[in-house]
Design a protein around this motif. Structure first.
Motif, mmCIF file in Angstrom:
data_model
loop_
_atom_site.group_PDB
_atom_site.id
_atom_site.type_symbol
_atom_site.label_atom_id
_atom_site.label_comp_id
_atom_site.label_asym_id
_atom_site.label_seq_id
_atom_site.Cartn_x
_atom_site.Cartn_y
_atom_site.Cartn_z
ATOM 1 N N ILE A 70 -0.431 6.195 1.439
ATOM 2 C CA ILE A 70 -2.181 6.752 1.604
ATOM 3 C C ILE A 70 -2.868 7.096 2.309
ATOM 4 C CG2 ILE A 70 -4.639 5.359 0.487
ATOM 5 C CD1 ILE A 70 -2.556 6.395 -1.901
ATOM 6 N N PHE A 71 -2.045 5.720 3.220
ATOM 7 C CA PHE A 71 -2.117 6.474 4.771
ATOM 8 C C PHE A 71 -2.342 7.977 5.107
ATOM 9 C CE2 PHE A 71 -4.687 2.213 4.708
ATOM 10 C CZ PHE A 71 -5.843 2.344 5.868
ATOM 11 N N PHE A 72 -0.727 8.553 5.133
ATOM 12 C CA PHE A 72 -0.343 9.553 5.628
ATOM 13 C C PHE A 72 -1.090 10.290 4.724
ATOM 14 C CE2 PHE A 72 3.501 6.987 7.958
ATOM 15 C CZ PHE A 72 3.073 7.681 9.027
ATOM 16 N N LEU A 73 -1.004 10.572 3.537
ATOM 17 C CA LEU A 73 -1.420 11.425 2.595
ATOM 18 C C LEU A 73 -2.491 12.010 3.032
ATOM 19 C CD1 LEU A 73 -1.239 13.132 0.419
ATOM 20 C CD2 LEU A 73 -1.425 12.005 -1.321
ATOM 21 N N ALA A 74 -3.790 10.757 3.900
ATOM 22 C CA ALA A 74 -5.412 11.120 3.475
ATOM 23 C C ALA A 74 -5.270 11.843 5.313
ATOM 24 C CB ALA A 74 -6.286 9.920 4.095
ATOM 25 N N ALA A 75 -4.892 11.132 5.838
ATOM 26 C CA ALA A 75 -4.376 12.246 6.602
ATOM 27 C C ALA A 75 -4.329 13.670 6.998
ATOM 28 C CB ALA A 75 -3.557 11.126 8.332
ATOM 29 N N LEU A 76 -2.925 13.473 6.124
ATOM 30 C CA LEU A 76 -2.561 14.805 6.244
ATOM 31 C C LEU A 76 -4.007 16.348 5.258
ATOM 32 C CD1 LEU A 76 1.202 14.547 5.307
ATOM 33 C CD2 LEU A 76 0.293 15.496 6.681
ATOM 34 N N GLN A 77 -4.076 15.834 4.345
ATOM 35 C CA GLN A 77 -5.274 16.379 3.803
ATOM 36 C C GLN A 77 -6.118 17.068 4.601
ATOM 37 O OE1 GLN A 77 -5.637 14.353 0.200
ATOM 38 N NE2 GLN A 77 -3.954 15.503 -0.870
ATOM 39 N N SER A 78 -6.518 15.785 5.792
ATOM 40 C CA SER A 78 -8.013 16.021 6.637
ATOM 41 C C SER A 78 -7.344 16.891 7.057
ATOM 42 C CB SER A 78 -8.617 14.806 6.963
ATOM 43 O OG SER A 78 -6.818 14.542 7.881
ATOM 44 N N ILE A 79 -6.648 17.852 6.931
ATOM 45 C CA ILE A 79 -6.071 18.411 8.371
ATOM 46 C C ILE A 79 -6.245 20.424 7.957
ATOM 47 C CG2 ILE A 79 -3.637 19.952 9.128
ATOM 48 C CD1 ILE A 79 -2.605 17.805 9.229
ATOM 49 N N PRO A 80 -7.192 21.486 8.666
ATOM 50 C CA PRO A 80 -7.504 22.416 7.930
ATOM 51 C C PRO A 80 -6.001 22.992 6.801
ATOM 52 C CG PRO A 80 -9.116 21.625 9.909
ATOM 53 C CD PRO A 80 -7.730 21.132 9.853
ATOM 54 N N MET A 124 7.517 11.012 4.980
ATOM 55 C CA MET A 124 8.112 11.983 4.029
ATOM 56 C C MET A 124 7.258 12.173 2.651
ATOM 57 S SD MET A 124 12.285 11.707 4.985
ATOM 58 C CE MET A 124 12.515 12.209 3.823
ATOM 59 N N LEU A 125 7.679 11.105 1.644
ATOM 60 C CA LEU A 125 6.321 11.480 0.375
ATOM 61 C C LEU A 125 6.048 11.599 0.998
ATOM 62 C CD1 LEU A 125 7.697 7.354 -0.647
ATOM 63 C CD2 LEU A 125 8.409 9.591 -1.543
ATOM 64 N N ALA A 126 4.243 12.066 1.968
ATOM 65 C CA ALA A 126 3.302 12.677 2.102
ATOM 66 C C ALA A 126 3.138 13.367 2.066
ATOM 67 C CB ALA A 126 2.665 11.064 3.107
ATOM 68 N N LEU A 127 4.261 13.924 2.929
ATOM 69 C CA LEU A 127 4.420 15.346 3.903
ATOM 70 C C LEU A 127 4.610 16.569 1.869
ATOM 71 C CD1 LEU A 127 6.125 15.303 6.850
ATOM 72 C CD2 LEU A 127 4.179 15.916 6.110
ATOM 73 N N PHE A 128 5.419 15.148 1.520
ATOM 74 C CA PHE A 128 5.726 17.006 0.126
ATOM 75 C C PHE A 128 4.624 16.731 -0.912
ATOM 76 C CE2 PHE A 128 10.626 16.132 1.831
ATOM 77 C CZ PHE A 128 10.990 17.218 1.749
ATOM 78 N N VAL A 129 3.554 15.532 -1.071
ATOM 79 C CA VAL A 129 2.946 15.344 -1.895
ATOM 80 C C VAL A 129 2.458 16.099 -1.778
ATOM 81 C CG1 VAL A 129 1.648 14.102 -3.077
ATOM 82 C CG2 VAL A 129 3.595 13.015 -3.046
ATOM 83 N N ASP A 130 1.676 16.286 -0.348
ATOM 84 C CA ASP A 130 0.328 17.175 0.451
ATOM 85 C C ASP A 130 0.438 18.902 -0.240
ATOM 86 O OD1 ASP A 130 -2.076 17.551 2.049
ATOM 87 O OD2 ASP A 130 -0.971 17.929 3.328
ATOM 88 N N ARG A 131 1.888 19.049 -0.048
ATOM 89 C CA ARG A 131 2.138 20.430 -0.939
ATOM 90 C C ARG A 131 1.342 20.409 -1.908
ATOM 91 N NH1 ARG A 131 8.228 22.607 0.352
ATOM 92 N NH2 ARG A 131 6.864 24.509 -0.276
ATOM 93 N N ARG A 132 1.073 19.761 -3.071
ATOM 94 C CA ARG A 132 0.752 20.089 -4.064
ATOM 95 C C ARG A 132 1.689 20.551 -4.599
ATOM 96 N NH1 ARG A 132 -4.761 19.270 -4.234
ATOM 97 N NH2 ARG A 132 -5.376 18.908 -2.100
ATOM 98 N N LEU A 133 2.515 19.839 -5.407
ATOM 99 C CA LEU A 133 3.910 20.353 -5.980
ATOM 100 C C LEU A 133 3.401 19.740 -7.454
ATOM 101 C CD1 LEU A 133 7.194 19.877 -4.134
ATOM 102 C CD2 LEU A 133 6.365 22.081 -4.625
ATOM 103 N N PRO A 134 3.817 20.577 -9.261
ATOM 104 C CA PRO A 134 3.212 19.852 -10.155
ATOM 105 C C PRO A 134 3.926 18.696 -9.869
ATOM 106 C CG PRO A 134 4.821 22.137 -10.141
ATOM 107 C CD PRO A 134 5.095 21.787 -8.546
ATOM 108 N N GLY A 135 2.504 17.764 -11.247
ATOM 109 C CA GLY A 135 2.770 16.453 -10.742
ATOM 110 C C GLY A 135 2.510 15.714 -9.766
ATOM 111 N N HIS A 136 1.649 16.543 -9.264
ATOM 112 C CA HIS A 136 1.490 15.654 -7.554
ATOM 113 C C HIS A 136 0.521 14.298 -7.790
ATOM 114 C CE1 HIS A 136 -1.658 18.418 -7.224
ATOM 115 N NE2 HIS A 136 -2.486 17.422 -7.015
ATOM 116 N N HIS A 137 -0.348 14.647 -8.411
ATOM 117 C CA HIS A 137 -1.234 13.116 -9.163
ATOM 118 C C HIS A 137 -0.690 12.088 -9.450
ATOM 119 C CE1 HIS A 137 -4.900 15.498 -7.992
ATOM 120 N NE2 HIS A 137 -4.351 16.668 -8.928
ATOM 121 N N VAL A 138 0.383 12.328 -10.328
ATOM 122 C CA VAL A 138 0.757 11.270 -10.850
ATOM 123 C C VAL A 138 2.042 10.579 -9.584
ATOM 124 C CG1 VAL A 138 3.070 10.783 -12.976
ATOM 125 C CG2 VAL A 138 1.590 12.437 -13.001
ATOM 126 N N TYR A 139 2.430 11.526 -8.610
ATOM 127 C CA TYR A 139 3.166 10.932 -7.839
ATOM 128 C C TYR A 139 2.086 9.791 -6.645
ATOM 129 C CZ TYR A 139 6.545 14.341 -9.006
ATOM 130 O OH TYR A 139 8.039 15.261 -10.023
#
Length: 294
Positions: free
Chosen positions: A174-184, A91-106
């Motif tokens: 970290i792994f979930f976020l990397a996988a999500l960011q690999s999706i075109p 859930m955290l990775a899915l919402f961070v992947d949306r690149r909401l404001p402050g996502h780098h801090v998250y």
């Protein structure tokens, strides 16, 4: 014709491999061999000659109701901690992947829990969830004895599940976020153009595409719950109350170092290793069939 890279200098290759093989031998094969030797002999607690007993230590282990209690507690703990940590991290990775404001801090803050040692996590949760000193004390004033891991076994088990889940959330994230960011992005945008909402895109597009990562984390989390939970249990509950949190790995420590029965502890460690191997085999044999890598 396909060209393949070759390495003809075998001595140089052996020199590069040797340090890794030496570490594997010293820290895995040698201790495993010693544990197997102790498991089929009687190891004197204060030195002396080992006496061959064969399967006697294993028979003692399997005939002990306390050991079977630790097995069931470990299975419940591993299942609950794995499910909780994976769901929260996804859930955290899915919402961070949306690149909401402050996502780098998250990204940075969500990973921090994994950098902490297990005893430190256990100490923090022991204080936070203390029935008379932490924030739970305020709840207990309104609802007396609602939470007391020192007396209630289920509360104690929930406490170590919370601590283990919190520790592993950062790793899974970290792994979930990397996988999500690999999706075109074009795939997700195509779903949005077809009218799929945020939750629908997560459920029907993103989660199926990160199934290989989910399977990998499932294996890692279950293994970690069985073998790397000693620090949390030792600091928070000491296996109590009434053996409600007496995990297999903690019972190995207690019988070996507190009870001075090294042979019995070695037999339990062999059983634990075989159990983890069996669970991993079952996951690869039956669950991986449902995973699509392309």
């Amino acid at each position: 014709m396909e060209k393949r890279a070759t390495f003809s200098n075998l001595w140089l290759a052996a020199a590069f491999i040797a340090p890794q093989m030496l570490l594997v031998f010293i820290f895995f094969y040698w201790p495993s061999g010693e544990a197997l030797y102790w498991a089929v002999t009687l190891e004197p607690p204060f030195g002396g000659t080992n006496e061959w007993v064969g399967w006697l230590n294993f028979q003692t282990v399997f005939s002990d109701p306390k050991y079977w209690n630790s097995v069931w507690v470990s299975i419940i703990f591993a299942a609950a901690a794995t499910f909780t940590s994976i769901v929260i991290a996804a859930m955290l990775a899915l919402f961070v992947d949306r690149r909401l404001p402050g996502h780098h801090v998250y990204q940075f803050s969500f990973f921090l829990p994994y950098a902490l040692a297990a005893p430190a996590v256990g100490l923090a949760f022991r204080f936070i969830f203390s029935p008379d000193a932490g924030f739970v004390a305020a709840i207990n004033r309104v609802f007396p004895d609602l939470w007391n891991p020192a007396l209630n076994g289920w509360d104690a088990l929930a406490l170590i599940v919370f601590a283990q889940s919190w520790k592993m959330v950062g790793y899974n994230f970290i792994f979930f976020l990397a996988a999500l960011q690999s999706i075109p992005r074009t795939v997700v945008e195509a779903g949005a153009m077809d009218g799929a909402g945020v939750l629908a895109r997560m459920r029907d597009i993103q989660l199926p595409l990160i199934a290989p990562t989910l399977f990998f984390l499932l294996v890692i989390n279950i293994t970690d719950s069985f073998v790397d939970s000693f620090g949390i249990v030792d600091i928070t509950t000491h296996g109590g109350p009434a053996r409600a949190t007496d995990l297999m790995v903690y019972k190995i420590y207690f019988d070996g170092f507190e009870g001075k029965d090294y042979s019995l502890a070695a037999a339990q460690s062999i059983v634990l290793m075989l159990l983890v191997m069996a669970l991993t085999f079952v996951q690869f044999r039956f669950i991986e069939r449902r995973i699509h890598y392309r």
